[in-house]
Design an enzyme around this catalytic site. Structure first.
Site, PDB file in Angstrom:
ATOM      1  N   CYS A   9       1.069  -1.217   0.115  1.00 40.66           N
ATOM      2  CA  CYS A   9       0.062  -0.037   0.128  1.00 40.66           C
ATOM      3  C   CYS A   9       0.650   1.184  -0.150  1.00 40.66           C
ATOM      4  O   CYS A   9       0.281   2.301  -0.397  1.00 40.66           O
ATOM      5  CB  CYS A   9      -0.828   0.356   1.184  1.00 40.66           C
ATOM      6  SG  CYS A   9      -2.021  -1.238   1.431  1.00 40.66           S
TER       7      CYS A   9
ATOM      8  N   HIS B 254      -3.518   7.192   3.785  1.00 38.36           N
ATOM      9  CA  HIS B 254      -3.790   5.999   2.977  1.00 38.36           C
ATOM     10  C   HIS B 254      -5.292   5.437   3.233  1.00 38.36           C
ATOM     11  O   HIS B 254      -6.001   5.586   4.536  1.00 38.36           O
ATOM     12  CB  HIS B 254      -2.849   4.768   3.288  1.00 38.36           C
ATOM     13  CG  HIS B 254      -3.431   3.502   2.923  1.00 38.36           C
ATOM     14  ND1 HIS B 254      -3.516   3.267   1.406  1.00 38.36           N
ATOM     15  CD2 HIS B 254      -3.476   2.357   3.532  1.00 38.36           C
ATOM     16  CE1 HIS B 254      -4.056   1.991   1.616  1.00 38.36           C
ATOM     17  NE2 HIS B 254      -3.747   1.411   2.626  1.00 38.36           N
TER      18      HIS B 254
ATOM     19  N   ASN C  15     -10.239  -0.226  -0.078  1.00 42.19           N
ATOM     20  CA  ASN C  15      -8.714  -0.046   0.101  1.00 42.19           C
ATOM     21  C   ASN C  15      -8.029  -0.553  -1.374  1.00 42.19           C
ATOM     22  O   ASN C  15      -8.229  -1.678  -1.626  1.00 42.19           O
ATOM     23  CB  ASN C  15      -8.108  -1.204   1.279  1.00 42.19           C
ATOM     24  CG  ASN C  15      -6.590  -0.968   1.362  1.00 42.19           C
ATOM     25  OD1 ASN C  15      -6.042  -0.573   0.514  1.00 42.19           O
ATOM     26  ND2 ASN C  15      -6.067  -1.844   2.481  1.00 42.19           N
TER      27      ASN C  15
HETATM   28  O1  UT7 Z   1      -3.898  -1.535   3.620  1.00 41.73           O
HETATM   29  C1  UT7 Z   1      -2.744  -1.974   4.446  1.00 41.73           C
HETATM   30  C2  UT7 Z   1      -3.446  -1.748   5.732  1.00 41.73           C
HETATM   31  N1  UT7 Z   1      -4.632  -2.583   6.237  1.00 41.73           N
HETATM   32  C3  UT7 Z   1      -5.458  -2.209   6.973  1.00 41.73           C
HETATM   33  O2  UT7 Z   1      -5.149  -1.190   7.538  1.00 41.73           O
HETATM   34  C4  UT7 Z   1      -6.519  -3.170   7.463  1.00 41.73           C
HETATM   35  C5  UT7 Z   1      -6.383  -2.998   9.230  1.00 41.73           C
HETATM   36  N2  UT7 Z   1      -7.467  -3.669   9.891  1.00 41.73           N
HETATM   37  C6  UT7 Z   1      -8.805  -3.455   9.665  1.00 41.73           C
HETATM   38  O3  UT7 Z   1      -9.122  -2.447   9.049  1.00 41.73           O
HETATM   39  C7  UT7 Z   1      -9.574  -4.025  10.548  1.00 41.73           C
HETATM   40  O4  UT7 Z   1      -8.962  -4.882  11.574  1.00 41.73           O
HETATM   41  C8  UT7 Z   1     -10.985  -4.957   9.933  1.00 41.73           C
HETATM   42  C9  UT7 Z   1     -11.850  -4.027   9.431  1.00 41.73           C
HETATM   43  C10 UT7 Z   1      -9.965  -5.788   8.956  1.00 41.73           C
HETATM   44  C11 UT7 Z   1     -11.678  -5.745  10.926  1.00 41.73           C
HETATM   45  O5  UT7 Z   1     -12.181  -5.033  11.903  1.00 41.73           O
HETATM   46  P1  UT7 Z   1     -11.974  -5.399  13.485  1.00 41.73           P
HETATM   47  O6  UT7 Z   1     -12.789  -4.474  14.258  1.00 41.73           O
HETATM   48  O7  UT7 Z   1     -10.392  -5.358  13.865  1.00 41.73           O
HETATM   49  O8  UT7 Z   1     -12.534  -6.826  13.691  1.00 41.73           O
HETATM   50  P2  UT7 Z   1     -12.092  -8.301  13.947  1.00 41.73           P
HETATM   51  O9  UT7 Z   1     -11.188  -8.680  12.840  1.00 41.73           O
HETATM   52  O10 UT7 Z   1     -11.548  -8.389  15.130  1.00 41.73           O
HETATM   53  O11 UT7 Z   1     -13.537  -9.409  13.718  1.00 41.73           O
HETATM   54  C12 UT7 Z   1     -14.501  -8.948  14.803  1.00 41.73           C
HETATM   55  C13 UT7 Z   1     -15.585  -9.968  14.524  1.00 41.73           C
HETATM   56  C14 UT7 Z   1     -14.978 -11.453  14.454  1.00 41.73           C
HETATM   57  O12 UT7 Z   1     -16.290 -12.075  14.859  1.00 41.73           O
HETATM   58  P3  UT7 Z   1     -16.037 -12.733  16.391  1.00 41.73           P
HETATM   59  O13 UT7 Z   1     -14.509 -13.388  16.475  1.00 41.73           O
HETATM   60  O14 UT7 Z   1     -15.939 -11.688  17.275  1.00 41.73           O
HETATM   61  O15 UT7 Z   1     -17.139 -13.500  16.716  1.00 41.73           O
HETATM   62  C15 UT7 Z   1     -14.848 -11.716  13.012  1.00 41.73           C
HETATM   63  O16 UT7 Z   1     -15.077 -12.900  12.682  1.00 41.73           O
HETATM   64  O17 UT7 Z   1     -16.357  -9.641  13.339  1.00 41.73           O
HETATM   65  C16 UT7 Z   1     -15.975 -10.791  12.359  1.00 41.73           C
HETATM   66  N3  UT7 Z   1     -16.041 -10.546  11.021  1.00 41.73           N
HETATM   67  C17 UT7 Z   1     -16.864  -9.931  10.327  1.00 41.73           C
HETATM   68  N4  UT7 Z   1     -18.460 -10.054  10.136  1.00 41.73           N
HETATM   69  C18 UT7 Z   1     -19.199  -9.682   9.451  1.00 41.73           C
HETATM   70  C19 UT7 Z   1     -14.986 -10.387  10.164  1.00 41.73           C
HETATM   71  N5  UT7 Z   1     -15.099 -10.009   8.940  1.00 41.73           N
HETATM   72  C20 UT7 Z   1     -16.484  -9.887   8.953  1.00 41.73           C
HETATM   73  C21 UT7 Z   1     -17.458  -9.466   7.892  1.00 41.73           C
HETATM   74  N6  UT7 Z   1     -18.668  -9.411   8.156  1.00 41.73           N
HETATM   75  N7  UT7 Z   1     -17.001  -9.029   6.671  1.00 41.73           N
END
Ligand code: UT7
Length: 330
Positions: free
Chosen positions: A114, A257, A287
């Site tokens: 990125c 970004h 992204n």
């Molecule tokens: O470009 C390079 C840099 N990349 C980034 O900057 C991305 C950085 N990360 C993020 O933006 C965030 O961490 C995400 C958007 C990817 C995820 O958000 P989060 O608040 O960190 O969620 P998480 O990964 O901790 O997941 C929370 C819950 C999980 O369920 P449980 O384990 O709490 O039951 C996931 O399984 O959300 C669930 N989950 C979803 N639910 C519905 C993960 N993806 C989805 C989805 N829809 N698409």
């Protein structure tokens, strides 16, 4: 002594097909509400088979050249920031050179995920410092969806395709554009596993007949990446402001970004920059990896969000890890 460098033209191109969160609800177990709340993304553009990395770059480059008042023949160097080039060989830059009708230029790809645009701009600055007569096309183009696992809800809702381009030359009195005041880059390979695309590399090779596995696609430990993204974009921005003796109140625009609205807002808060100065288009494009910064810069200029005379702080973060920041006066 550093040659001062100016962005003479900017351009962008995104694929025609727009995919909404509602469309993704039909593919994986997700919801518009989850995606909007956690990421701020509402739509993203997805390339068809003919909208390749080099095709999007070609269209963006055309716009940037027009704005610079230059023809393709004027270019001396072509630098493409991407990890989703049309092919492994030839490079995206060589394919683009050919599509621009050029030969005998210096053409190379830069791999910094990125952060690919700022890394490529730094390469251009180096080339211009070495050869002040250079006219460098910097493109950042990604078909991120070619490395997206559409069965993995934790990543497939995040990504989109697109390209941005910039034409850079040495600065001279009377030129219009964005003057690059300073640029700072960093990386940390020890954290590479947190965000990777491994399959098909020489350490994870495919043999004839192998089925494509999950490692072929982007894999990410989202939570961890999130923390590093906020921490590093904030820290490098502060370092850049400090070494240029620029106060945060002197900034007109913060352009981070575009990975996730929550990350963008957190960086703005930590730098104490009011939300109305922070540029956001992640809601419409998701992204787009390396393309995100030049897409945002071009749109911010086209819509008047960045005005003539504005001082802009750009910051980026990506796989590798790689990150960086730039100060640009338009
Ligand atoms: O470009 C390079 C840099 N990349 C980034 O900057 C991305 C950085 N990360 C993020 O933006 C965030 O961490 C995400 C958007 C990817 C995820 O958000 P989060 O608040 O960190 O969620 P998480 O990964 O901790 O997941 C929370 C819950 C999980 O369920 P449980 O384990 O709490 O039951 C996931 O399984 O959300 C669930 N989950 C979803 N639910 C519905 C993960 N993806 C989805 C989805 N829809 N698409």
């Amino acid at each position: 002594m550093k040659a001062q460098c100016i962005i003479r033209g900017l351009g962008l191109k995104v694929p025609k097909k727009v995919v909404s969160n509602a469309d993704l609800e039909k593919l994986v177990e997700t919801s518009d509400e989850w995606i909007v709340t956690r990421t701020g993304i509402r739509t993203r553009c997805v390339a068809n088979a003919s909208e390749t990395c080099s095709e999007l770059a070609l269209a963006a480059a055309g716009q940037a050249l027009d704005q610079a008042g230059m023809a393709a023949e004027d270019l001396t160097h072509i630098v493409v920031g991407t990890f989703s080039a049309d092919y492994v060989i030839p490079s995206a830059a060589c394919v683009l050179e050919h599509k621009l009708g050029l030969k005998n230029r210096v053409a190379l790809d830069v791999s910094a995920a990125c952060s690919g645009f700022l890394y490529s701009v730094e390469v251009a600055r180096g080339l211009i410092a070495l050869h002040p007569e250079s006219r460098v096309l910097v493109c950042a183009s990604e078909i991120l969806t070619s490395r997206t696992n559409w069965e993995d809800r934790s990543t497939c809702v995040l990504f989109g395709d697109g390209a941005g381009a910039a034409v850079l030359t040495a600065d001279a009195p009377g030129l219009a554009g964005g003057r690059i005041i300073d640029l700072l880059l960093a990386s940390d390979g020890s954290l590479g596993d947190l965000l990777s695309v491994k399959g098909g590399g020489s350490a994870a090779p495919y043999r004839l007949g192998d089925r494509v596995g999950e490692e072929f696609f982007a894999q990410m430990m989202g939570r961890e990446v999130y923390k590093h993204a906020v921490r590093n974009m904030t820290a490098i921005s502060q370092d850049l402001l400090a070494r240029n003796r620029v106060h945060k109140d002197d900034l007109d625009v913060l352009l981070p970004h575009q990975a996730n609205l929550r990350i963008i807002e957190a960086v703005g808060r930590k730098l104490d920059i009011p939300p109305e100065k922070v540029f956001v288009n992640v809601d419409r494009y998701g992204n787009t990896s390396a393309a995100s910064v030049p897409l945002a810069l071009t749109e911010a200029r086209q819509t008047g969000f960045i005005k003539d005379g504005d001082l802009v702080l750009v910051t980026t973060f990506g796989g590798g890890f790689t990150w960086g920041a730039a100060l640009i006066r338009f």
